[in-house]
Design a protein around this motif. Structure first.
Motif, PDB file in Angstrom:
ATOM      1  N   TRP A 181      -0.141  -3.268 -12.606  1.00 28.67           N
ATOM      2  CA  TRP A 181       0.249  -1.879 -12.310  1.00 28.67           C
ATOM      3  C   TRP A 181      -0.207  -0.925 -13.423  1.00 28.67           C
ATOM      4  O   TRP A 181      -0.051   0.285 -13.322  1.00 28.67           O
ATOM      5  CB  TRP A 181       1.779  -1.783 -12.159  1.00 28.67           C
ATOM      6  N   GLU A 182      -0.762  -1.469 -14.487  1.00 30.69           N
ATOM      7  CA  GLU A 182      -1.134  -0.700 -15.678  1.00 30.69           C
ATOM      8  C   GLU A 182      -1.996   0.514 -15.321  1.00 30.69           C
ATOM      9  O   GLU A 182      -3.049   0.387 -14.694  1.00 30.69           O
ATOM     10  CB  GLU A 182      -1.919  -1.625 -16.620  1.00 30.69           C
TER      11      GLU A 182
ATOM     12  N   THR B  11       0.980 -12.958  -1.284  1.00 28.97           N
ATOM     13  CA  THR B  11       2.131 -13.064  -0.373  1.00 28.97           C
ATOM     14  C   THR B  11       3.402 -12.547  -1.037  1.00 28.97           C
ATOM     15  O   THR B  11       3.451 -12.364  -2.255  1.00 28.97           O
ATOM     16  CB  THR B  11       2.385 -14.536   0.003  1.00 28.97           C
ATOM     17  N   VAL B  12       4.415 -12.325  -0.239  1.00 27.96           N
ATOM     18  CA  VAL B  12       5.718 -11.920  -0.760  1.00 27.96           C
ATOM     19  C   VAL B  12       6.216 -12.961  -1.767  1.00 27.96           C
ATOM     20  O   VAL B  12       6.752 -12.621  -2.825  1.00 27.96           O
ATOM     21  CB  VAL B  12       6.743 -11.762   0.386  1.00 27.96           C
ATOM     22  N   GLN B  13       5.992 -14.240  -1.428  1.00 26.02           N
ATOM     23  CA  GLN B  13       6.431 -15.323  -2.312  1.00 26.02           C
ATOM     24  C   GLN B  13       5.730 -15.243  -3.669  1.00 26.02           C
ATOM     25  O   GLN B  13       6.359 -15.379  -4.721  1.00 26.02           O
ATOM     26  CB  GLN B  13       6.137 -16.681  -1.655  1.00 26.02           C
TER      27      GLN B  13
ATOM     28  N   GLN C  93      -6.589  -3.800  -4.123  1.00 27.47           N
ATOM     29  CA  GLN C  93      -7.433  -4.992  -3.958  1.00 27.47           C
ATOM     30  C   GLN C  93      -7.140  -6.037  -5.031  1.00 27.47           C
ATOM     31  O   GLN C  93      -7.056  -7.234  -4.731  1.00 27.47           O
ATOM     32  CB  GLN C  93      -8.906  -4.576  -3.951  1.00 27.47           C
ATOM     33  N   ARG C  94      -6.999  -5.588  -6.261  1.00 27.81           N
ATOM     34  CA  ARG C  94      -6.663  -6.541  -7.334  1.00 27.81           C
ATOM     35  C   ARG C  94      -5.288  -7.166  -7.094  1.00 27.81           C
ATOM     36  O   ARG C  94      -5.085  -8.359  -7.289  1.00 27.81           O
ATOM     37  CB  ARG C  94      -6.667  -5.824  -8.697  1.00 27.81           C
ATOM     38  N   PHE C  95      -4.347  -6.336  -6.672  1.00 21.46           N
ATOM     39  CA  PHE C  95      -2.974  -6.788  -6.463  1.00 21.46           C
ATOM     40  C   PHE C  95      -2.914  -7.889  -5.408  1.00 21.46           C
ATOM     41  O   PHE C  95      -2.205  -8.888  -5.567  1.00 21.46           O
ATOM     42  CB  PHE C  95      -2.103  -5.606  -6.041  1.00 21.46           C
ATOM     43  N   MET C  96      -3.667  -7.702  -4.345  1.00 19.41           N
ATOM     44  CA  MET C  96      -3.629  -8.693  -3.256  1.00 19.41           C
ATOM     45  C   MET C  96      -4.277 -10.012  -3.652  1.00 19.41           C
ATOM     46  O   MET C  96      -3.901 -11.063  -3.138  1.00 19.41           O
ATOM     47  CB  MET C  96      -4.319  -8.129  -2.009  1.00 19.41           C
TER      48      MET C  96
ATOM     49  N   SER D 294       0.829  -1.204   0.000  1.00 20.84           N
ATOM     50  CA  SER D 294       0.000   0.000   0.000  1.00 20.84           C
ATOM     51  C   SER D 294       0.865   1.255   0.000  1.00 20.84           C
ATOM     52  O   SER D 294       0.584   2.207  -0.743  1.00 20.84           O
ATOM     53  CB  SER D 294      -0.959   0.006   1.194  1.00 20.84           C
ATOM     54  N   GLU D 295       1.913   1.267   0.775  1.00 24.08           N
ATOM     55  CA  GLU D 295       2.772   2.453   0.840  1.00 24.08           C
ATOM     56  C   GLU D 295       3.451   2.733  -0.500  1.00 24.08           C
ATOM     57  O   GLU D 295       3.580   3.894  -0.898  1.00 24.08           O
ATOM     58  CB  GLU D 295       3.831   2.300   1.936  1.00 24.08           C
ATOM     59  N   ILE D 296       3.873   1.686  -1.174  1.00 25.51           N
ATOM     60  CA  ILE D 296       4.502   1.895  -2.487  1.00 25.51           C
ATOM     61  C   ILE D 296       3.474   2.464  -3.472  1.00 25.51           C
ATOM     62  O   ILE D 296       3.738   3.424  -4.194  1.00 25.51           O
ATOM     63  CB  ILE D 296       5.089   0.576  -3.032  1.00 25.51           C
ATOM     64  N   MET D 297       2.278   1.864  -3.476  1.00 27.46           N
ATOM     65  CA  MET D 297       1.244   2.351  -4.395  1.00 27.46           C
ATOM     66  C   MET D 297       0.842   3.798  -4.091  1.00 27.46           C
ATOM     67  O   MET D 297       0.510   4.569  -4.991  1.00 27.46           O
ATOM     68  CB  MET D 297      -0.001   1.460  -4.302  1.00 27.46           C
TER      69      MET D 297
END
Length: 370
Positions: A82-83, A66-68, A58-61, A41-44
């Motif tokens: 990210w588009e 996970t980090v993996q 929400q889409r990203f999650m 969230s902070e990066i976005m």
DNA sequence: GAGACGTGGGT
DNA sequence: TACCCAAGTCT
């Protein structure tokens, strides 16, 4: 710099956190304090408004829970996620950092501000945010809100556009931050900066913190924060080429560095790079462009100007004005000298389009319909 | 340390 | 229109 007594600092913390407890925004990344959630969230949110980020987050999650999962994501899927969000190096650094965490740190997060800053894309602000919110470290997270809020509260005259000014604010915040609830303190400052103490149209008279706002109390709030103005975007003229064949449209992979790096786009030719006299007319420019294509890429094209106004797109530092051209080639032409490939329109949705690319495509379709 | 790096919203 | 601003970082 700061002259607040310990009693005043305590009162400030109490008032701020009480207000935050009652009025904090309900945001998707505030459901827990998972460092992965805080981080993404902070990066976005860097240079991006909350309402813009919410659907992307929400889409990203869902895609990368996970980090993996993020570390394992393929480039195309990542850029599609990210588009349209802009500052695309954020996404690339995000994945680079995910891989750092998995491989260099064996999946274990660094928990200090200094440790977090070792990760790609994490600077002093984001490191402070993650350290305080996810790991309860009493460290400052100085973003635009913190700059604006504390500049007004304490009438700080330092220019917030200058990098060195950050240190001053980190020192100030280090003295007033709640040691018990540093994450909530930092987020409360952000919520305050996004509500009563916005850059323009602020409403400090209604603010729960107005008694601590010295600029407001002195009637000089409009003078804070002090910030040098940005430079205006430089106009840049391009020709945009929509070259068709039975195999689709000709796309060019942009250079690995610079603006919109690595994206597949309709070829762009900077007008200033054409080998023509400065006062050349359009016919001479198009002629030079065709010659350049032949010499550089071994492609013999005949361009036609597309109807309608040029496409314009403004970035932070450049203002593009793109005159669209069309051309048609046989599908069997030799592309071995050209850094690109044919892509059928039906496959466009599998590529991440930048905004300017999308504008070019929309304009083309609109003109072709006529 | 100044400039590069996207996009959307507001005045 | 042409700015300015929005949870910055990298080179």
């Amino acid at each position: 710099m700061i002259t607040w007594s310990p009693e005043k600092i305590a009162a400030f913390q109490k008032t701020l956190l009480n207000w935050y407890d009652q009025n904090k925004r309900d945001l998707p990344w505030r459901k827990d304090h998972d460092p992965y959630h805080v981080w993404v969230s902070e990066i976005m949110l860097q240079q991006t408004q909350v309402q813009t980020v919410i659907p992307y987050y929400q889409r990203f999650m869902k895609l990368f829970p996970t980090v993996q999962a993020l570390a394992d994501a393929d480039e195309t899927q990542l850029m599609k996620a990210w588009e349209g969000l802009g500052y695309y190096s954020r996404a690339r650094n995000l994945q680079k950092a995910a891989r750092q965490i998995i491989t260099d740190y064996h999946g274990e997060w660094p928990k200090t501000k200094a440790g977090l800053q070792e990760l790609s894309g994490i600077g002093p602000y984001t490191a402070g945010a993650i350290a305080s919110i996810a790991f309860n470290q009493p460290v400052a997270a100085v973003d635009g809100n913190a700059f604006r809020v504390f500049a007004r509260l304490l009438k700080i005259d330092a220019d917030i556009a200058k990098p060195q000014t950050r240190r001053l604010f980190e020192n100030v915040i280090g003295r007033v931050i709640s040691k018990d609830r540093p994450g909530d303190f930092n987020q409360a400052i952000m919520d305050l900066g996004a509500s009563y103490m916005t850059a323009t149209n602020y409403h400090s008279a209604d603010s729960p913190m107005k008694a601590f706002n010295q600029a407001y109390l002195d009637g000089v709030e409009d003078q804070y924060p002090v910030k040098t103005k940005n430079k205006r975007p430089v106009p840049v003229a391009y020709y945009g080429l929509l070259i068709t064949s039975n195999n689709g449209f000709l796309f060019e992979k942009r250079p690995a560095h610079g603006i919109l790096s690595n994206f597949w786009m309709f070829p762009l030719v900077k007008v200033a790079d054409l080998k023509v006299a400065k006062d050349a007319d359009e016919g001479q420019q198009l002629n030079a462009l065709e010659n350049q294509f032949l010499e550089t890429y071994r492609l013999k094209i005949h361009v036609t100007k597309l109807g309608g106004q040029p496409v314009t797109h403004t970035f932070t530092h450049q203002k593009w004005r793109i005159t669209l051209l069309t051309a048609n080639l046989a599908e069997h032409v030799d592309l071995s000298y050209f850094p690109g490939k044919w892509i059928p329109a039906s496959a466009f949705k599998t590529f991440a389009f930048t905004k300017v690319q999308d504008k070019m495509w929309q304009r083309y379709q609109k003109q072709i319909e006529k």
